[in-house]
Design an enzyme around this catalytic site. Structure first.
Site, PDB file in Angstrom:
ATOM      1  CE  LYS A  22     -12.334  -7.440 -22.249  1.00  0.00           C
ATOM      2  NZ  LYS A  22     -13.445  -6.467 -22.191  1.00  0.00           N
ATOM      3  N   GLY A  43       0.836  -1.200   0.000  1.00  0.00           N
ATOM      4  CA  GLY A  43       0.000   0.000   0.000  1.00  0.00           C
ATOM      5  C   GLY A  43       0.866   1.244   0.000  1.00  0.00           C
ATOM      6  CD  GLU A  69       2.699  -8.171  -5.695  1.00  0.00           C
ATOM      7  OE1 GLU A  69       3.369  -9.031  -5.098  1.00  0.00           O
ATOM      8  OE2 GLU A  69       2.501  -7.042  -5.225  1.00  0.00           O
ATOM      9  CG  HIS A  87       5.760  -5.671  -4.511  1.00  0.00           C
ATOM     10  ND1 HIS A  87       4.483  -5.470  -4.037  1.00  0.00           N
ATOM     11  CD2 HIS A  87       6.501  -4.651  -4.025  1.00  0.00           C
ATOM     12  CE1 HIS A  87       4.455  -4.376  -3.308  1.00  0.00           C
ATOM     13  NE2 HIS A  87       5.666  -3.856  -3.280  1.00  0.00           N
ATOM     14  CB  SER A  96     -21.915  -3.508 -26.425  1.00  0.00           C
ATOM     15  OG  SER A  96     -20.892  -4.432 -26.084  1.00  0.00           O
ATOM     16  N   GLY A  97     -21.730  -5.820 -28.910  1.00  0.00           N
ATOM     17  CA  GLY A  97     -20.753  -6.269 -29.896  1.00  0.00           C
ATOM     18  C   GLY A  97     -19.440  -6.630 -29.211  1.00  0.00           C
ATOM     19  N   GLY A  98     -19.294  -6.213 -27.961  1.00  0.00           N
ATOM     20  CA  GLY A  98     -18.067  -6.491 -27.212  1.00  0.00           C
ATOM     21  C   GLY A  98     -18.126  -7.857 -26.546  1.00  0.00           C
ATOM     22  CB  VAL A  99     -15.414 -10.032 -25.253  1.00  0.00           C
ATOM     23  CG1 VAL A  99     -14.685  -9.079 -24.357  1.00  0.00           C
ATOM     24  CG2 VAL A  99     -15.285 -11.435 -24.745  1.00  0.00           C
ATOM     25  CG  ASP A 100     -16.667  -7.418 -20.962  1.00  0.00           C
ATOM     26  OD1 ASP A 100     -15.850  -8.305 -21.269  1.00  0.00           O
ATOM     27  OD2 ASP A 100     -16.340  -6.286 -20.590  1.00  0.00           O
ATOM     28  CB  SER A 101     -22.721  -7.379 -23.560  1.00  0.00           C
ATOM     29  OG  SER A 101     -22.284  -7.163 -24.875  1.00  0.00           O
ATOM     30  CB  CYS A 144       5.305  -4.247   0.473  1.00  0.00           C
ATOM     31  SG  CYS A 144       6.137  -2.668   0.391  1.00  0.00           S
ATOM     32  CE1 TYR A 145       0.728   0.941   5.303  1.00  0.00           C
ATOM     33  CE2 TYR A 145      -0.812  -0.891   5.580  1.00  0.00           C
ATOM     34  CZ  TYR A 145      -0.421   0.403   5.887  1.00  0.00           C
ATOM     35  OH  TYR A 145      -1.161   1.153   6.754  1.00  0.00           O
TER      36      TYR A 145
END
Ligand code: XMP
Length: 520
Positions: free
Chosen positions: A376, A60, A178, A176, A230-235, A87-88
């Protein structure tokens, strides 16, 4: 995957505001272990109720020495759960358990050399090298360890770079694990979640689909559901998942706002109607949008006009269905959810992102958000497992206001036609070069700037197209892509030769920040 409450193969991340918290979650999910990010205000009782197999305390930006620094309920350390403080997180555990934290003599930012002093399950399977590069980013350090702790690793600037409690599974890392720059970081996190917390690698997308289908069935019952595509992947993935659960009870509504990419409407129609057999209503509203946007040049005004008109049309189409629709499907993803729970609070609004989030208030529909837990790349995997074609699943993100925010200045049908063709050429050439999947986004932008050129023997005075291609992991930051010169050359030649009204192509070499990905 068994119902979540029945097992403990999951890890809790308490977020102290590190820019890397999402990265910790992604790395753990890559180990096929479910995890969630929560604010550090969770107390021991809430943690026990969540029933994790272990806890990661993130880094943080604050200093544990500040009075108002985010704190941790000390009782969490007595729950007898494995804990990894990064870390923090390490400094907080050290301070709570009686160690001393002070401003470091020498701050460490960037690469450092970790010397492993003692073997431990946390380092299991790491190559034999006792020295390895790790990523540091801290201004304070642990000056003296709390009672019962031993040193596992040191670096030049951190005598306590890796520590653990001698008997209890309490671990701390000053570096870190990650970030990709930490050599062996992935293995260290894998050791923590599998070896130390004992989590099985059970978080698979097939298991997720089974569980999500059950949940959707329970929520929806026999009601009707609508989804705005919407044409996008999520919807698209959210719709396919809900369709798997409740079949014909779902109707999708696709608003053709005239601001779409080339062939986009046809693709959505063929995938949903033909390939997936999902009922689809297409509203042909291109003329209305172009009319409403006439003469508008301010980017935020464009967004508001598009957003409001979208809601109006969507509502109208949903009413026309005459169904008893009570639920609205939304493709909300996990990063959107985290934004609102993190210690930082919601990020400042740089651009008003249009999404259908405004709809429920108007329409009194309950939300079905089956992707709320996913990143995603996980959404893409779910889409593939549900049989969505690569053209939909692998598609680059596209903003809700579409080409309207890629035409600087006024939107006209001629400019839209010009940009649409130029954009299609960018995509075709990027695909031909085999670069499409490795880029976050690649597209064209129309600039209302005229410059002089010569074509044949005649002078021309025409518009400029800017090409933008970026690499990114989450769109929060992005770098311009170093596209090969010959690919850029082909894109430029083709656009100038094939697209009427363009005599110059430029390449955008700005990163985000300080620029943004879209031009408006
Ligand atoms: P910026 O331009 O803010 O974009 O760097 C970050 C990511 O978000 C997309 N984007 C939008 N998506 N509605 C959306 O649904 C919007 O208004 C919008 N504006 C930008 C952009 O394409 C990029 O992936």
């Amino acid at each position: 995957m068994a119902p979540r409450d029945a097992h403990r193969d999951r890890v809790l991340i308490l977020d102290f505001g590190s820019q890397y918290s999402q990265l910790i979650a992604r790395r753990i999910r890559e180990q096929r272990v479910y995890c969630e990010i929560h604010p550090p205000t969770l107390d021991a009782a809430a943690v026990r109720a969540w029933n994790p197999a272990g806890i990661v305390l993130s880094g943080g930006p604050a200093s544990v020495l500040e009075d108002d620094a985010p704190d941790l309920d000390p009782a969490i350390l007595d729950l007898d759960l494995p804990i990894l403080g990064i870390c923090y997180g390490l400094q907080l555990v050290a301070r709570i358990l009686g160690g001393r934290v002070e401003p470091a003599d020498r701050r460490e930012y960037g690469p450092a050399e970790l010397v492993i002093e003692r073997s431990d399950p946390l380092f299991e399977g790491l190559s034999d090298a006792t020295r390895r590069t790790v990523w540091m980013s801290h201004g304070d350090w642990v000056r003296s360890l709390p009672p019962g702790f031993t040193v596992l690793g040191t670096s030049e600037g951190s005598p306590f770079a890796a520590v653990r409690h001698a008997e209890r599974p309490l671990y701390g890392l000053q570096f870190h694990p990650e970030v990709v720059h930490t050599d062996g970081g992935e293995r260290i996190l894998a050791n923590f979640v599998h070896g130390i917390c004992g989590c099985a690698a059970s978080w698979t997308m097939d298991a997720f689909i089974d569980e999500a289908v059950d949940k959707i069935k329970q929520q929806v019952g026999d009601d009707h559901v609508v989804c705005g595509l919407s044409g996008g992947v999520d919807s698209a993935v959210a719709a396919a998942l809900v369709h798997r659960a409740v079949g014909e009870q779902l109707t999708c509504i696709f608003v053709d706002n005239g601001l779409l990419r080339e062939a986009e409407r046809g693709e959505v129609e063929s995938v949903f109607r033909q390939a997936l057999g999902i009922p689809l209503v297409v509203s042909d509203a291109a003329a209305r949008f172009v009319q409403a946007l006439a003469g508008v040049t301010d980017p935020e005004r464009k967004r508001r006009i598009i957003g409001h008109l979208f809601i109006e049309i969507f509502e109208h189409e949903a009413e026309r269905l005459g169904s008893n629709a009570l639920h609205l499907v939304q493709g909300t993803l996990y990063p959107d959810v985290i934004e609102s729970v993190s210690v930082r609070g919601p990020a400042a609004t740089i651009k008003t992102h249009h999404n259908v989030g405004g709809l429920p208030e108007v329409m009194k529909l309950s939300l079905v958000e089956p992707l709320r837990e996913l990143f995603k790349d996980e959404v893409r995997e779910v889409g593939r497992n549900l049989g969505l074609p690569e053209t939909v699943v692998g598609r680059h993100p596209f903003p809700g206001p579409g080409l309207a925010v890629r035409i600087v200045g006024e939107i006209t049908p001629e400019r839209l036609a010009c940009l649409r063709r130029a954009d299609a050429i960018v995509t075709e050439e990027i695909r031909r070069a085999g670069l499409y999947d490795s880029l976050w986004q690649a597209f064209a932008v129309f600039l209302p700037v005229q410059s002089v050129g010569v074509m044949g023997d005649a002078r021309t005075y025409e518009n400029v197209i800017a090409v933008r291609a970026v690499n990114s992991v989450d769109a929060m930051t992005a770098d311009w892509a170093r596209l090969p010169g010959d690919v850029l050359g082909t894109i430029s030649t083709r656009i100038i030769n094939e697209v009427k009204g363009v005599n110059r192509v430029v390449y955008d070499i700005s990163s985000k920040p300080p620029s943004t990905i879209e031009w408006e």
